[in-house]
Write a protein that holds these residues in place. Sequence first.
Motif, PDB file in Angstrom:
ATOM      1  N   GLN A   1      45.771  76.551 -81.194  1.00  0.00           N
ATOM      2  CA  GLN A   1      47.151  77.025 -81.255  1.00  0.00           C
ATOM      3  C   GLN A   1      47.212  78.335 -82.039  1.00  0.00           C
ATOM      4  O   GLN A   1      46.346  78.620 -82.872  1.00  0.00           O
ATOM      5  N   THR A   2      48.255  79.123 -81.781  1.00  0.00           N
ATOM      6  CA  THR A   2      48.428  80.395 -82.486  1.00  0.00           C
ATOM      7  C   THR A   2      49.685  80.344 -83.340  1.00  0.00           C
ATOM      8  O   THR A   2      50.754  79.942 -82.880  1.00  0.00           O
TER       9      THR A   2
ATOM     10  N   ALA B   1      44.037  76.813 -87.010  1.00  0.00           N
ATOM     11  CA  ALA B   1      44.695  77.535 -85.922  1.00  0.00           C
ATOM     12  C   ALA B   1      44.279  78.998 -85.941  1.00  0.00           C
ATOM     13  O   ALA B   1      43.634  79.476 -86.889  1.00  0.00           O
TER      14      ALA B   1
ATOM     15  N   ARG C   1      56.811  77.285 -79.893  1.00  0.00           N
ATOM     16  CA  ARG C   1      56.548  75.860 -80.084  1.00  0.00           C
ATOM     17  C   ARG C   1      57.351  75.298 -81.249  1.00  0.00           C
ATOM     18  O   ARG C   1      57.802  74.142 -81.211  1.00  0.00           O
TER      19      ARG C   1
ATOM     20  N   LEU D   1      51.684  71.826 -85.426  1.00  0.00           N
ATOM     21  CA  LEU D   1      50.602  72.109 -84.503  1.00  0.00           C
ATOM     22  C   LEU D   1      50.363  70.912 -83.583  1.00  0.00           C
ATOM     23  O   LEU D   1      50.163  69.785 -84.041  1.00  0.00           O
TER      24      LEU D   1
END
Length: 334
Positions: A59-60, A85, A151, A330
Amino acid sequence: MKSIASRAFLAAVSLHAPAAQAAADVPQQTPDSYAVAGERITVAPGRALNLRCVGDGPQTVLLEAGGNADSATWFRVQSLLSSQARVCAYDRAGYGFSDEGPLPRDLDADVADLAALVAAAKLKTPLVLVGHSLGSNIVRGYARQHPQDVRALVLVDPPEQGADALLPQAWKAQDEAGRVQRNAFLDACLKAAEAGTLDRGEGPLASCLRAAPPWQSAAVAAATRAYKLKPSYWRTLRSELDANAVIFAAPVPEAESYGDLPLVVLSAPVAGMPGVPTEVGKALQAAREQTHARLVAASRNGRRVEVADSSHDVQLDAPEAVVAAVAGMLAPPR
């Protein structure tokens, strides 16, 4: 007695030392890698923004700094979060190693730049967006315009909005006088920067460049001083502060909504306000509480976390709190 405008300006041009000693595993000083550019991403013809990414998780996370701050303010969070991440921070236009952007540097301009950066750098979406202070307004704006690319939101001690309606009229008049005084000072700093004499400033001009905070290494402090000697920095700062006054005058809109988007508001303890009348302090506190409550209510998955032993600069004083909030957002690797 300082007006709200002058107090906000002093906060913006100062770089605060942490209120509490960081834990032993938290970096104490900015790595010297922050003294040079990371990756400069072209976001418009002839204009690039400086991006720093660490870690290689699935994930970013994208970190948005507060007013008059650059990517170095996130050095502790980036270090602690990089094992979980891909963690990116960037310098907004006119700060750090980024090129100056067109004026005014208002919320629309900052959100547009953020969108251009995400696209040009090909950052993996949806993003977990983290915004400190003014940065919380920018990531909120991005989330409203690009909901499919977000997100979760982590808002780090958002500034109070809507205080104007709660303040005594006499104080608001004084605040306006403070803004005029602040802009005169910034114009003087700009004039000296244009003349190439700012580094030799004496008297009032000596306040244009403040001493580096202890968390900056010598190399990073020198790099920061170098970009603050440029006229582009002073044009950017003046425009940003003027635009902020407009943003913060109005309360968080009742209609602002993020649906089911996970959202965390990290709230630092209320700091004292020396020289501020009791009634004004109460009005500012009421506006702050209203702001944080409305932001939490803007999502059906919103919550507030109180962060003890921290100044407004939670990312420096209590980076673990930011990391914990992000880690909870996350998603498991796909």
